[in-house]
Design a protein around this motif. Structure first.
Motif, PDB file in Angstrom:
ATOM      1  N   LYS A 270       0.837  -1.190   0.000  1.00 26.71           N
ATOM      2  CA  LYS A 270       0.000   0.000   0.000  1.00 26.71           C
ATOM      3  C   LYS A 270       0.876   1.246   0.000  1.00 26.71           C
ATOM      4  CE  LYS A 270      -3.832  -2.237   2.411  1.00 26.71           C
ATOM      5  NZ  LYS A 270      -4.672  -2.226   3.632  1.00 26.71           N
ATOM      6  N   VAL A 271       0.492   2.208  -0.814  1.00 26.52           N
ATOM      7  CA  VAL A 271       1.249   3.455  -0.955  1.00 26.52           C
ATOM      8  C   VAL A 271       0.287   4.621  -0.806  1.00 26.52           C
ATOM      9  CG1 VAL A 271       2.613   4.894  -2.520  1.00 26.52           C
ATOM     10  CG2 VAL A 271       2.942   2.411  -2.504  1.00 26.52           C
ATOM     11  N   GLU A 272       0.645   5.574   0.038  1.00 28.31           N
ATOM     12  CA  GLU A 272      -0.098   6.832   0.107  1.00 28.31           C
ATOM     13  C   GLU A 272       0.833   7.941  -0.354  1.00 28.31           C
ATOM     14  OE1 GLU A 272      -3.100   8.868   3.197  1.00 28.31           O
ATOM     15  OE2 GLU A 272      -0.989   9.064   3.801  1.00 28.31           O
ATOM     16  N   LEU A 273       0.452   8.618  -1.416  1.00 25.68           N
ATOM     17  CA  LEU A 273       1.235   9.726  -1.946  1.00 25.68           C
ATOM     18  C   LEU A 273       0.597  11.043  -1.524  1.00 25.68           C
ATOM     19  CD1 LEU A 273       1.889   8.646  -5.653  1.00 25.68           C
ATOM     20  CD2 LEU A 273       3.510   8.590  -3.756  1.00 25.68           C
ATOM     21  N   SER A 274       1.429  11.980  -1.106  1.00 22.07           N
ATOM     22  CA  SER A 274       0.925  13.325  -0.828  1.00 22.07           C
ATOM     23  C   SER A 274       1.060  14.163  -2.090  1.00 22.07           C
ATOM     24  CB  SER A 274       1.710  13.963   0.322  1.00 22.07           C
ATOM     25  OG  SER A 274       3.106  13.949   0.050  1.00 22.07           O
TER      26      SER A 274
END
Length: 448
Positions: free
Chosen positions: A58-62
């Motif tokens: 899982k990746v959360e990009l800002s």
């Protein structure tokens, strides 16, 4: 500020190329770690790693951009489309108005909380690139992970700083001379035309002033866009390498050109000219009824039209139109020390090239950079003013010359100082030569 964060989902789909470039990315970012930006302060710690061996991690990009609520809604929809295709990738979305945006971006970068992806324009791209804040995207372009093959070449090249692709153009724009067609028709006056000389344009404006009793044109001597185009028509430029591309004599001639125009009555009085120097599009003289034309960006025509009942037209700036170019209205850049460089680049590639994303984003940031996407978006536009601005942009595209280099660090200071210098002449406080000399010295200091 208006943040909005997508919920995290649980399906696979990170890009397979992530693993292929992890080692080269680590080397690049490790080397960059010793070059911490001095002015922006220490960059985020612990960056430079990709999300690990698991391609389904899982990746959360800002992501951070400026704009109004309409842009926010469209951008969020396009990002949601990406997540629907890559469910393991979600976004921490933050946006705000243009005013204060770059102060906030500098603060985030200096405080170690820089966004993975951020919007930027040509006023600041060189500044951030020179401080090693932006990731060099050339490797991704060269191996096809970032596809700019459908961009006008001069458009994607307008994101290159010192040989590094520091930003991806997210919209094409160019300079536009907007004029009041209703005013001209009511007074049986001819419309200005692309290709007329500056002297012919000033003579035309003086005749409008005489006949319509409204000044024919704003005085653009304080407008860096107009000066820039005029310089290119003289075989010069705003910047040349690490230096200024013009001399004190060039600026003196520019100021003298408009001093003569004021003497002919082609422009308003200095107090009204000052109003036209404001950046607020709602205060442009062509829509406040205080001049027959305004020097703006071509894609601002629809916004101008909202502020007047009169019919408006738009052409190129006076002189040879090949001095104009496919300008990136803004870019998306990737933070050099992001932990998720490959995914961040893939998001930018998706937003720029995916037809569905293109239709969602429309022309909010300018004409889409991908020409195929642009064609599809253009065919769906119904607003007459937007249709006209697209038509003019496409017509001028056939005449565009090569793009200049991206402005040097200090460009925003030079823009502000040009207004001050021009107004010294407009109000008669200094002659053109003296104002030009003072302006040049400040410019040299700004880029040092």
């Amino acid at each position: 500020m208006h943040p909005a964060t997508s919920p995290t989902a649980n399906a696979p789909a990170a890009r397979g190329h992530r693993t292929l470039h992890r080692r080269s990315l680590l080397r690049r970012l490790t080397a960059a770690a010793v070059a911490v930006p001095l002015l922006l302060g220490a960059a985020a710690c612990g960056g430079g790693e990709d999300e690990g061996a698991d391609p389904d991690a899982k990746v959360e990009l800002s992501i951070f951009w400026w704009g109004g609520e309409a842009r926010a809604k469209l951008t969020e929809e396009a990002l949601a489309l990406y997540t629907s295709k890559h469910p393991n990738v979600t976004f921490k979305k933050t946006w705000q108005a243009n005013q204060g945006y770059f102060d906030k971006l500098a603060t985030l970068t200096a405080g170690g909380d820089a966004p993975d992806i951020f919007q930027i324009d040509d006023n600041y791209l060189t500044e951030y690139a020179s401080r090693k804040t932006t990731l060099d995207l050339n490797e991704y372009k060269d191996d096809g992970k970032l596809d700019v093959s459908k961009f006008p070449e001069s458009l994607w090249q307008y994101g290159v700083v010192d040989g590094k692709l520091s930003g991806v153009a997210f919209g094409e724009n160019t300079q536009g001379l907007v004029y009041n067609k209703t005013l001209l028709q009511n007074n049986k006056l001819p419309e200005p035309t692309t290709g007329m000389t500056w002297e012919a344009f000033i003579a035309w404006a003086a005749n409008v002033s005489k006949t319509a009793k409204i000044p024919g044109t704003m005085d653009p001597s304080a407008d860096y866009k107009a000066l820039w185009v005029w310089l290119r028509q003289q075989g010069k430029d705003l910047y040349k390498g690490k230096e200024l591309g013009f001399t004190v004599d060039d600026v003196t001639k520019w100021f003298e050109l408009w001093k003569g125009a004021r003497a002919q009555g082609a422009t308003p009085t200095p107090d009204v000219i000052h109003e036209g120097n404001a950046t607020d599009i709602t205060k442009q003289l062509v829509v406040t009824g205080k001049a027959g034309t305004s020097f703006v960006w071509a894609n601002q025509l629809p916004e101008l039209k909202k502020n007047t009942k009169d019919e408006l037209g738009v052409i190129a700036y006076p002189g040879d139109p090949s001095a104009q170019w496919a300008r990136a209205s803004m870019y998306f850049s990737v933070f050099q020390k992001t932990k998720h460089a490959d995914v961040a680049v893939d998001v930018i590639n998706f937003l720029a090239n995916d037809p569905e994303a293109g239709k969602i984003l429309g022309t909010d940031r300018g004409l889409p950079s991908n020409l195929d996407v642009r064609k599809a978006v253009s065919e769906s536009v119904t607003d007459p003013a937007m249709k006209l601005s697209i038509q003019v942009e496409n017509e001028l595209g056939a005449k565009f010359g090569p793009s200049p280099q991206v402005p040097l660090k200090g460009h925003s200071k030079i823009r502000a100082e040009l207004i001050k210098a021009a107004e010294e002449v407009q109000y008669g406080r200094q002659d053109p030569a003296k104002a030009a000399a003072a302006f040049l010295e400040i410019c040299k200091s700004a880029i040092a």
